[in-house]
Design a protein around this motif. Sequence first.
Motif, PDB file in Angstrom:
ATOM      1  N   SER A 231       0.823  -1.290  -0.054  1.00  9.59           N
ATOM      2  CA  SER A 231       0.113  -0.047   0.034  1.00  9.59           C
ATOM      3  C   SER A 231       1.008   1.078   0.093  1.00  9.59           C
ATOM      4  CB  SER A 231      -0.859  -0.055   1.307  1.00  9.59           C
ATOM      5  OG  SER A 231      -1.740   1.101   1.155  1.00  9.59           O
ATOM      6  N   ASP A 232       0.645   2.428  -0.991  1.00  8.30           N
ATOM      7  CA  ASP A 232       1.650   3.257  -1.172  1.00  8.30           C
ATOM      8  C   ASP A 232       0.705   4.455  -1.041  1.00  8.30           C
ATOM      9  OD1 ASP A 232       3.173   5.519  -2.029  1.00  8.30           O
ATOM     10  OD2 ASP A 232       4.295   4.097  -3.603  1.00  8.30           O
ATOM     11  N   ARG A 233       0.540   5.299   0.140  1.00  5.20           N
ATOM     12  CA  ARG A 233      -0.062   6.396   0.255  1.00  5.20           C
ATOM     13  C   ARG A 233       0.451   7.578  -0.719  1.00  5.20           C
ATOM     14  NH1 ARG A 233      -3.215   7.554   4.753  1.00  5.20           N
ATOM     15  NH2 ARG A 233      -3.830   5.660   5.955  1.00  5.20           N
ATOM     16  N   ASP A 234       1.716   7.823  -0.866  1.00  4.81           N
ATOM     17  CA  ASP A 234       2.251   8.688  -1.444  1.00  4.81           C
ATOM     18  C   ASP A 234       1.626   8.541  -3.067  1.00  4.81           C
ATOM     19  OD1 ASP A 234       3.536   9.893   0.507  1.00  4.81           O
ATOM     20  OD2 ASP A 234       5.463   8.800   0.153  1.00  4.81           O
ATOM     21  N   ALA A 235       1.782   7.437  -3.671  1.00  7.04           N
ATOM     22  CA  ALA A 235       1.278   7.094  -5.011  1.00  7.04           C
ATOM     23  C   ALA A 235      -0.075   7.003  -4.950  1.00  7.04           C
ATOM     24  CB  ALA A 235       2.146   6.046  -5.799  1.00  7.04           C
ATOM     25  N   ASN A 236      -0.797   6.657  -4.029  1.00  3.32           N
ATOM     26  CA  ASN A 236      -2.313   6.481  -3.882  1.00  3.32           C
ATOM     27  C   ASN A 236      -2.379   5.124  -4.710  1.00  3.32           C
ATOM     28  OD1 ASN A 236      -4.872   6.802  -2.986  1.00  3.32           O
ATOM     29  ND2 ASN A 236      -5.329   8.223  -4.837  1.00  3.32           N
ATOM     30  N   LYS A 237      -1.882   3.987  -4.343  1.00  2.00           N
ATOM     31  CA  LYS A 237      -2.137   2.867  -4.927  1.00  2.00           C
ATOM     32  C   LYS A 237      -1.989   1.768  -4.245  1.00  2.00           C
ATOM     33  CE  LYS A 237       2.627   2.161  -6.862  1.00  2.00           C
ATOM     34  NZ  LYS A 237       3.206   1.969  -8.306  1.00  2.00           N
ATOM     35  N   PHE A 238      -2.378   0.486  -4.456  1.00  2.00           N
ATOM     36  CA  PHE A 238      -2.568  -0.580  -3.839  1.00  2.00           C
ATOM     37  C   PHE A 238      -1.920  -2.040  -4.764  1.00  2.00           C
ATOM     38  CE2 PHE A 238      -4.287  -4.421  -1.790  1.00  2.00           C
ATOM     39  CZ  PHE A 238      -3.524  -4.388  -0.507  1.00  2.00           C
ATOM     40  N   THR A 239      -1.189  -2.528  -4.404  1.00  2.00           N
ATOM     41  CA  THR A 239      -0.744  -3.720  -5.351  1.00  2.00           C
ATOM     42  C   THR A 239      -0.703  -5.101  -4.643  1.00  2.00           C
ATOM     43  OG1 THR A 239       0.731  -2.060  -6.420  1.00  2.00           O
ATOM     44  CG2 THR A 239       1.201  -4.593  -7.025  1.00  2.00           C
ATOM     45  N   ILE A 240      -1.249  -5.975  -5.402  1.00  2.00           N
ATOM     46  CA  ILE A 240      -1.237  -7.525  -4.861  1.00  2.00           C
ATOM     47  C   ILE A 240      -0.397  -8.106  -5.711  1.00  2.00           C
ATOM     48  CG2 ILE A 240      -2.576  -9.532  -4.633  1.00  2.00           C
ATOM     49  CD1 ILE A 240      -4.944  -7.830  -3.785  1.00  2.00           C
ATOM     50  N   ARG A 241       0.667  -9.067  -5.260  1.00  2.13           N
ATOM     51  CA  ARG A 241       1.471  -9.819  -6.052  1.00  2.13           C
ATOM     52  C   ARG A 241       1.079 -11.361  -5.685  1.00  2.13           C
ATOM     53  NH1 ARG A 241       4.584  -5.578  -4.478  1.00  2.13           N
ATOM     54  NH2 ARG A 241       5.431  -4.118  -6.202  1.00  2.13           N
ATOM     55  N   LEU A 242       0.811 -11.930  -6.846  1.00  8.21           N
ATOM     56  CA  LEU A 242       0.736 -13.515  -6.528  1.00  8.21           C
ATOM     57  C   LEU A 242       2.003 -14.279  -7.364  1.00  8.21           C
ATOM     58  CD1 LEU A 242      -2.926 -13.652  -7.643  1.00  8.21           C
ATOM     59  CD2 LEU A 242      -1.811 -13.664  -5.402  1.00  8.21           C
ATOM     60  N   LEU A 243       2.834 -14.911  -6.647  1.00  7.00           N
ATOM     61  CA  LEU A 243       4.199 -15.376  -7.229  1.00  7.00           C
ATOM     62  C   LEU A 243       3.486 -16.822  -7.858  1.00  7.00           C
ATOM     63  CD1 LEU A 243       6.920 -14.548  -4.715  1.00  7.00           C
ATOM     64  CD2 LEU A 243       6.259 -13.515  -6.831  1.00  7.00           C
ATOM     65  N   LEU A 244       3.982 -17.092  -8.810  1.00  3.28           N
ATOM     66  CA  LEU A 244       3.899 -18.475  -9.512  1.00  3.28           C
ATOM     67  C   LEU A 244       4.872 -19.579  -9.187  1.00  3.28           C
ATOM     68  CD1 LEU A 244       2.732 -17.086 -12.999  1.00  3.28           C
ATOM     69  CD2 LEU A 244       1.417 -17.376 -10.857  1.00  3.28           C
ATOM     70  N   HIS A 245       5.778 -19.321  -8.395  1.00  6.19           N
ATOM     71  CA  HIS A 245       6.627 -20.282  -8.140  1.00  6.19           C
ATOM     72  C   HIS A 245       6.036 -21.528  -7.292  1.00  6.19           C
ATOM     73  CE1 HIS A 245       9.833 -17.848  -9.538  1.00  6.19           C
ATOM     74  NE2 HIS A 245       9.763 -16.961  -8.604  1.00  6.19           N
ATOM     75  N   HIS A 246       6.351 -22.755  -7.413  1.00  6.76           N
ATOM     76  CA  HIS A 246       5.758 -23.924  -6.940  1.00  6.76           C
ATOM     77  C   HIS A 246       6.793 -24.583  -6.190  1.00  6.76           C
ATOM     78  CE1 HIS A 246       3.238 -27.459  -6.438  1.00  6.76           C
ATOM     79  NE2 HIS A 246       2.150 -26.607  -6.926  1.00  6.76           N
ATOM     80  N   PHE A 247       6.428 -24.740  -4.835  1.00  8.10           N
ATOM     81  CA  PHE A 247       7.417 -25.168  -3.980  1.00  8.10           C
ATOM     82  C   PHE A 247       7.459 -26.737  -3.309  1.00  8.10           C
ATOM     83  CE2 PHE A 247       7.255 -20.501  -2.798  1.00  8.10           C
ATOM     84  CZ  PHE A 247       8.462 -20.349  -3.402  1.00  8.10           C
ATOM     85  N   LEU A 248       6.453 -27.362  -4.246  1.00  8.16           N
ATOM     86  CA  LEU A 248       6.209 -28.723  -3.818  1.00  8.16           C
ATOM     87  C   LEU A 248       7.380 -29.535  -4.526  1.00  8.16           C
ATOM     88  CD1 LEU A 248       4.322 -30.591  -2.482  1.00  8.16           C
ATOM     89  CD2 LEU A 248       3.127 -31.026  -4.611  1.00  8.16           C
ATOM     90  N   GLY A 249       7.761 -30.330  -3.495  1.00  7.73           N
ATOM     91  CA  GLY A 249       9.301 -31.215  -3.790  1.00  7.73           C
ATOM     92  C   GLY A 249       8.922 -32.488  -4.997  1.00  7.73           C
TER      93      GLY A 249
END
Length: 249
Positions: A231-249
């Motif tokens: 959450s960036d108050r100065d830029a007045n924006k909100f960002t969600i990041r969904l990483l696609l790395h799969h960690f299952l061995g």
Amino acid sequence: AGTSISDVDEEAVRLYRVLREKARPDAVELTYEVPRLLKSLGCLDRENPERLNLAGVLMFGTKEIQRQLIPAVRVDYLRVPGNEWVQDPERSFISTEMRGSLISVLYRAMDAVRSDLPSGFLLTENDIQAKSIGLPDRALREAIVNALMHRSYRVNRPTQIIRYDNRIEITNAGYSLKPEDELGQDGSEVRNPILADIFHELNLAEEKGSGIRRMRKMMEAAHLAAPTFESDRDANKFTIRLLLHHFLG
């Protein structure tokens, strides 16, 4: 100003009725004609019920009326090669602009992202049927709904969904009304109560601010990295990041 009931998209109303009936078949508003339905949802101007308010334009307005009145309020889906934003103007990326009812835009955006996602299957020991693995649909939907429901519509800036090779970033205008360290806790600060109420009634958004917590659990269950929120108050924006790395061995 300048809108009327004739600016309502009939397909948007039909889609609302289908989803509302699925969520609650006995809902009384399903019997209402369009003007009464929009009034009950808070989508008409209180002083002049012959015209739409902003919520009405966003939820039920045609693409044409949205282009006329709020041209920058749209969703842009960008497919960027690599893991960083394009710095070289010679490098091309795919861009798709989406306008229309927020409900229909939600499904269009989900379809666009899904079509670019890798799909995989896992067959564990002693299992006879493979399980699908990858980004959970519910987590993706919750992230997009969050952007549409909580964005600031006072800002003339498109919501962006960017598909990088290793992640999806969803950025909307309007910083989070809750502190970052409280995201995922019970309780929700709602910027757009009419939109939030409609999304909740259609079972497209979680109640009581539990959407982020549920997103984290779904990503963990899929053996993917936890989503990150900025959450960036100065830029007045909100960002969600969904990483696609799969960690299952």
